[in-house]
Design an enzyme around this catalytic site. Structure first.
Site, PDB file in Angstrom:
ATOM      1  N   CYS A 251       0.897  -1.171   0.000  1.00 41.89           N
ATOM      2  CA  CYS A 251       0.000   0.000   0.000  1.00 41.89           C
ATOM      3  C   CYS A 251       0.925   1.207   0.000  1.00 41.89           C
ATOM      4  O   CYS A 251       1.228   1.771   1.044  1.00 41.89           O
ATOM      5  CB  CYS A 251      -0.884  -0.004   1.239  1.00 41.89           C
ATOM      6  SG  CYS A 251      -2.008  -1.404   1.313  1.00 41.89           S
ATOM      7  N   ALA A 252       1.390   1.585  -1.176  1.00 39.82           N
ATOM      8  CA  ALA A 252       2.624   2.373  -1.249  1.00 39.82           C
ATOM      9  C   ALA A 252       2.451   3.886  -1.321  1.00 39.82           C
ATOM     10  O   ALA A 252       3.336   4.619  -0.907  1.00 39.82           O
ATOM     11  CB  ALA A 252       3.439   1.912  -2.453  1.00 39.82           C
ATOM     12  N   PRO A 254       1.761   7.787  -0.837  1.00 39.45           N
ATOM     13  CA  PRO A 254       2.532   8.482  -1.881  1.00 39.45           C
ATOM     14  C   PRO A 254       3.992   8.053  -1.998  1.00 39.45           C
ATOM     15  O   PRO A 254       4.760   8.708  -2.695  1.00 39.45           O
ATOM     16  CB  PRO A 254       2.434   9.948  -1.444  1.00 39.45           C
ATOM     17  CG  PRO A 254       2.334   9.874   0.046  1.00 39.45           C
ATOM     18  CD  PRO A 254       1.586   8.619   0.373  1.00 39.45           C
ATOM     19  N   GLY A 256       6.383   7.372   0.536  1.00 43.84           N
ATOM     20  CA  GLY A 256       7.372   7.733   1.557  1.00 43.84           C
ATOM     21  C   GLY A 256       8.175   6.517   2.004  1.00 43.84           C
ATOM     22  O   GLY A 256       9.405   6.559   2.074  1.00 43.84           O
ATOM     23  N   LYS A 257       7.466   5.423   2.263  1.00 43.60           N
ATOM     24  CA  LYS A 257       8.175   4.251   2.784  1.00 43.60           C
ATOM     25  C   LYS A 257       8.859   3.476   1.657  1.00 43.60           C
ATOM     26  O   LYS A 257       9.909   2.875   1.877  1.00 43.60           O
ATOM     27  CB  LYS A 257       7.212   3.362   3.592  1.00 43.60           C
ATOM     28  CG  LYS A 257       6.659   4.099   4.806  1.00 43.60           C
ATOM     29  CD  LYS A 257       5.883   3.234   5.730  1.00 43.60           C
ATOM     30  CE  LYS A 257       5.171   4.066   6.791  1.00 43.60           C
ATOM     31  NZ  LYS A 257       4.061   4.898   6.258  1.00 43.60           N
ATOM     32  N   ASP A 275      -0.388   0.344  -5.331  1.00 47.97           N
ATOM     33  CA  ASP A 275      -1.453   1.105  -4.675  1.00 47.97           C
ATOM     34  C   ASP A 275      -2.699   1.002  -5.525  1.00 47.97           C
ATOM     35  O   ASP A 275      -2.646   0.957  -6.748  1.00 47.97           O
ATOM     36  CB  ASP A 275      -1.070   2.572  -4.463  1.00 47.97           C
ATOM     37  CG  ASP A 275      -1.855   3.176  -3.305  1.00 47.97           C
ATOM     38  OD1 ASP A 275      -1.345   3.213  -2.168  1.00 47.97           O
ATOM     39  OD2 ASP A 275      -3.013   3.587  -3.531  1.00 47.97           O
ATOM     40  N   ASP A 301      -5.583  -3.631  -6.563  1.00 48.34           N
ATOM     41  CA  ASP A 301      -5.982  -3.999  -5.206  1.00 48.34           C
ATOM     42  C   ASP A 301      -4.995  -5.087  -4.790  1.00 48.34           C
ATOM     43  O   ASP A 301      -5.012  -6.190  -5.347  1.00 48.34           O
ATOM     44  CB  ASP A 301      -7.431  -4.514  -5.237  1.00 48.34           C
ATOM     45  CG  ASP A 301      -7.830  -5.183  -3.934  1.00 48.34           C
ATOM     46  OD1 ASP A 301      -7.003  -5.230  -3.003  1.00 48.34           O
ATOM     47  OD2 ASP A 301      -8.974  -5.670  -3.859  1.00 48.34           O
ATOM     48  N   CYS A 373      -1.136   3.961  10.924  1.00 52.13           N
ATOM     49  CA  CYS A 373      -0.984   5.227  11.660  1.00 52.13           C
ATOM     50  C   CYS A 373      -2.252   5.433  12.485  1.00 52.13           C
ATOM     51  O   CYS A 373      -2.802   6.527  12.541  1.00 52.13           O
ATOM     52  CB  CYS A 373      -0.686   6.399  10.732  1.00 52.13           C
ATOM     53  SG  CYS A 373      -1.896   6.645   9.430  1.00 52.13           S
TER      54      CYS A 373
HETATM   55  C1  LIG Z   1      -1.396   4.570   4.829  1.00 52.43           C
HETATM   56  S1  LIG Z   1      -1.486   4.889   3.135  1.00 52.43           S
HETATM   57  C2  LIG Z   1       0.106   4.399   2.604  1.00 52.43           C
HETATM   58  C3  LIG Z   1       1.205   5.390   2.877  1.00 52.43           C
HETATM   59  C4  LIG Z   1       2.522   4.961   2.232  1.00 52.43           C
HETATM   60  N1  LIG Z   1       2.924   3.637   2.639  1.00 52.43           N
HETATM   61  C5  LIG Z   1       3.651   5.921   2.540  1.00 52.43           C
HETATM   62  O1  LIG Z   1       4.420   5.697   3.483  1.00 52.43           O
HETATM   63  O2  LIG Z   1       3.781   6.929   1.821  1.00 52.43           O
HETATM   64  C6  LIG Z   1      -2.485   3.582   2.578  1.00 52.43           C
HETATM   65  C7  LIG Z   1      -2.552   3.443   1.076  1.00 52.43           C
HETATM   66  O3  LIG Z   1      -3.219   2.227   0.794  1.00 52.43           O
HETATM   67  C8  LIG Z   1      -3.883   2.345  -0.439  1.00 52.43           C
HETATM   68  N2  LIG Z   1      -4.827   1.222  -0.491  1.00 52.43           N
HETATM   69  C9  LIG Z   1      -6.007   1.082   0.144  1.00 52.43           C
HETATM   70  N3  LIG Z   1      -6.531  -0.129  -0.111  1.00 52.43           N
HETATM   71  C10 LIG Z   1      -5.651  -0.772  -0.911  1.00 52.43           C
HETATM   72  C11 LIG Z   1      -5.625  -2.072  -1.528  1.00 52.43           C
HETATM   73  N4  LIG Z   1      -6.625  -2.934  -1.339  1.00 52.43           N
HETATM   74  N5  LIG Z   1      -4.565  -2.380  -2.281  1.00 52.43           N
HETATM   75  C12 LIG Z   1      -3.557  -1.509  -2.478  1.00 52.43           C
HETATM   76  N6  LIG Z   1      -3.538  -0.284  -1.942  1.00 52.43           N
HETATM   77  C13 LIG Z   1      -4.569   0.087  -1.158  1.00 52.43           C
HETATM   78  C14 LIG Z   1      -4.467   3.736  -0.363  1.00 52.43           C
HETATM   79  O4  LIG Z   1      -4.742   4.231  -1.662  1.00 52.43           O
HETATM   80  C15 LIG Z   1      -3.347   4.503   0.338  1.00 52.43           C
HETATM   81  O5  LIG Z   1      -2.535   5.138  -0.597  1.00 52.43           O
END
Ligand SMILES: C[S@@+](CC[C@H](N)C(=O)[O-])C[C@H]1O[C@@H](n2cnc3c(N)ncnc32)[C@H](O)[C@@H]1O
Length: 433
Positions: A251-252, A254, A256-257, A275, A301, A373
């Site tokens: 779940c990448a 924007p 950052g990680k 993502d 997904d 978070c």
């Molecule tokens: C907490 S944020 C991720 C922040 C990211 N890891 C960073 O450090 O920048 C969660 C992300 O999960 C994505 N997301 C939600 N459901 C998802 C799924 N089923 N598969 C992939 N990505 C998903 C969202 O679009 C969102 O960008």
């Protein structure tokens, strides 16, 4: 007829109305900022963030001052008065300017019949001062359900969490370890006249004494540093990345990680970043480009592995799931208006579903880091407990760290006014055959 731009308080009232209707500030603020002259933009941003932060307290006051609620078509004026109350209670703006210009904004919003009401309410507010909060929702300026849930989940910490959520978060950087040591970059900051100190727990983190625009940071555009909270940076300390590893960031966006992972170990075999959001995924590429890093990006997904997986298992998986974001309320105060109590159960089921799916594509001997978070155990400790009930083969690592609190399944960081956000981490390993 010459184009007459809206006064900025009227623009702010429209932004808050959009948030009340379900849009996040990051969605509705950028187009609103574009309606204003550049010199007014910081003020609009500060007002929108501040009014969201203090929304529940200001709204309590306003509801006390109004004899009856405004009609639905006039709701924007309710928000206009909240903006004005925010300025009266929490800013240095001169009172006469707030009063006069709010009445003007009411007219500009095409509600001339409400100028008398606006004027009367704000004059009384100015004369009488802020009333006593009527309940904890108003006192701590959070939705009542969030106050109750935190009180229940964190009987010894709920007030500190709520207070921390109402403070402005510090600006924290992650030094790109492929380019600079932290000490070197601290020296460059000092030369640039920017006061900063190393973060306590994250090895490449630097916390600034006060926020600065990123273009003032030495070599920011060239990828020297990124803006990232200290708690978020800790993910790489748990992944145990080794040369040759194939890593999935499930779940990448924007990114950052994803970028932190690539900076930590320069010789990974591949990093796949997924993502679901087509809107957010390009932000990952932008961050990679600025840092001159490479990852394989897929919009999918993550849980639907048939859709995207090539059949090669991963040595390391970071699963930074979508969550209530209750650990980062201080950075995103609109969460107080957007999140509903009823969101938590569906989120928990998405989180567990993602964890199940990712487990299936982790190599035997591989490691998965689960992150949120959130500060709600329902999305953290209890997800891991539920997962372990289904997967009795999974090994839960004991995280003996000097940060956060031990939750038996992982570690919980609570938002700290002086440093990191609220975060949860758990680490699982798949036994080697
Ligand atoms: C907490 S944020 C991720 C922040 C990211 N890891 C960073 O450090 O920048 C969660 C992300 O999960 C994505 N997301 C939600 N459901 C998802 C799924 N089923 N598969 C992939 N990505 C998903 C969202 O679009 C969102 O960008």
């Amino acid at each position: 007829m010459a184009y007459q731009p809206l006064p900025f308080r009227a623009v702010a009232a429209n932004v808050l109305l959009a948030v009340e209707q379900g849009q996040s500030l990051s969605q509705c603020l950028p187009p609103a900022l574009n309606q204003l002259a550049p010199e007014q933009r910081p003020q609009l941003q500060a007002i929108c963030y501040g009014t969201c932060r203090w929304f529940h307290r200001l709204d309590d006051e306003l509801r006390q001052r109004l004899k009856k609620p405004l009609r639905k078509p006039d709701r924007v004026i309710h928000h206009l008065m909240l903006v004005a109350l925010f300025q009266l209670r929490y800013s240095e703006q001169a009172t006469y300017a707030v009063l006069n210009e709010t009445v003007e904004a009411c007219r500009a919003l095409d509600k001339p019949h409400l100028t008398g009401l606006v004027n009367g309410v704000l004059r009384a507010a100015e004369r009488e001062g802020a009333p006593e909060p009527r309940d904890d929702s108003s006192r701590f300026s959070h939705p009542a359900w969030m106050v109750e849930k935190l009180r229940h989940n964190w009987p010894d910490h709920w007030e500190a969490i709520l207070d921390a959520n109402n403070q402005q978060a510090p600006m924290t950087l992650r030094v790109n370890a492929l380019r600079f040591t932290r000490d070197d970059y601290l020296n460059h900051l000092q030369e640039a006249g920017i006061r900063a100190r190393p973060t306590r727990f994250a090895p490449n983190g630097i916390q600034l004494e006060s926020p600065v625009p990123v273009d003032r940071l030495p070599w920011f555009a060239d990828g020297a540093v990124s803006v990232q909270d200290e708690a978020a940076q800790l993910c790489t300390t748990l992944l145990d990345l080794q040369p040759g590893h194939r890593v999935l960031d499930a779940c990448a966006a924007p990114g950052g990680k994803t970028c932190a992972i690539l900076e930590t170990c320069g010789e990974l075999a591949e990093v796949v970043a997924i993502d679901e959001s087509a809107e957010r995924l390009p932000r990952v590429q932008e961050n990679l480009d600025r840092l001159d890093l490479h990852a394989t990006l897929k919009q999918a997904d993550a849980a639907n592995i048939d859709q995207w997986w090539d059949g090669q298992a991963f040595d390391r998986i970071l699963l930074d799931v979508p969550c209530s974001a209750t650990g980062v309320v201080r950075r995103h105060p609109d969460i107080k208006l957007l999140r509903r109590e009823s969101d938590i159960v569906p989120l928990a089921s998405i989180q567990l579903g993602l964890l199940d799916a990712m487990w299936a594509i982790l190599k035997p001997g591989g490691r998965l880091v689960y992150a949120t978070c959130s500060v709600f155990p329902q999305e953290n400790h209890r997800i891991i407990q539920r997962f372990l009930k289904q997967q009795d083969q999974a090994l839960l690592l004991n995280l003996d760290k000097d940060w956060g609190q031990d939750m038996q399944t992982g570690r919980q960081l609570l938002p700290d006014p002086d440093s990191h956000d609220g975060f949860f981490y758990a680490v699982l390993e798949k036994p080697a055959p």
